[in-house]
Design an enzyme around this catalytic site. Sequence first.
Site, mmCIF file in Angstrom:
data_model
loop_
_atom_site.group_PDB
_atom_site.id
_atom_site.type_symbol
_atom_site.label_atom_id
_atom_site.label_comp_id
_atom_site.label_asym_id
_atom_site.label_seq_id
_atom_site.Cartn_x
_atom_site.Cartn_y
_atom_site.Cartn_z
ATOM 1 N N SER A 1 -3.819 2.243 -8.368
ATOM 2 C CA SER A 1 -2.693 2.646 -7.510
ATOM 3 C C SER A 1 -1.354 2.574 -8.236
ATOM 4 C CB SER A 1 -2.650 1.770 -6.258
ATOM 5 O OG SER A 1 -3.846 1.861 -5.528
ATOM 6 N N HIS B 1 2.488 -1.253 -6.427
ATOM 7 C CA HIS B 1 2.885 0.105 -6.059
ATOM 8 C C HIS B 1 4.350 0.365 -6.398
ATOM 9 C CE1 HIS B 1 -0.495 0.948 -2.889
ATOM 10 N NE2 HIS B 1 -0.963 0.439 -4.018
#
Length: 255
Positions: free
Chosen positions: A127, A178
Amino acid sequence: MFRRSESFQEFIRFYPIVSFLVGLHFFLWLTTDFLMLSPFVALENSAELNNYYVANGEYWRLVTPIFFHYGFGHALFNSFSLVLFGPALEQMLGKPKFIFAYLATGIIGNLGSFFFGPMNVVSVGASGAIFGLFGIYLYMIYARKELIDQANTQIILTISVIALVMTFLRSNINIYGHIFGLVGGLVVAPLVLRNAQPFSQWRNVRRRRNHTDGDIAFDPNRWKKRRFPMKKYLPKLFWGILILLVVFGLIQRVL
């Protein structure tokens, strides 16, 4: 730019790095989560981002989590995102710069998680690197407008906002990974986008035509080469190995 019209074989030929990464995601998921083969499970345990172990000198854990995932859904979502947004950048940047950007943003995301996240955090996943790709696209939108058109700009902005909102709404998400992956994309973008050209579907069309022409054209020396047809047998070898691993894993569970 984000619409895929290639066949499966063409996709692998045009975007080998993205194809390899997606294949690696599912191979590692299959061997660790589904088959639970002990060598690969041990490998995943030593590859997870664990802030405590990183603080004690296991710095490889800042890199290795990028390739592992917890569960099929996790691997599928990140692989799907990579298939959508990775090919255009692989063509625009070239293979070396794309590999650098993917790894660098993933590592920056893991560094952010290490420095700002809790000590007991344990995570894996691509991610951070995926958000890094979004960061590169966002840099294009605001600093290299000639590389991306208005329609694709709207797609990137919409997906980026949704992804950021979901980062804070969903549970069991490494928020720092993230956020810092996205920041990493903004940081490396000026380096990797130097001399970059806009994505062009016509490059793939030309490569497809050249490949077809090369297949049809007469080569007087073709019978002298006698090279082993790797492209023909490599997929069969890959699937054969996967089938053997599945059988081995099922036998291991029964016993």
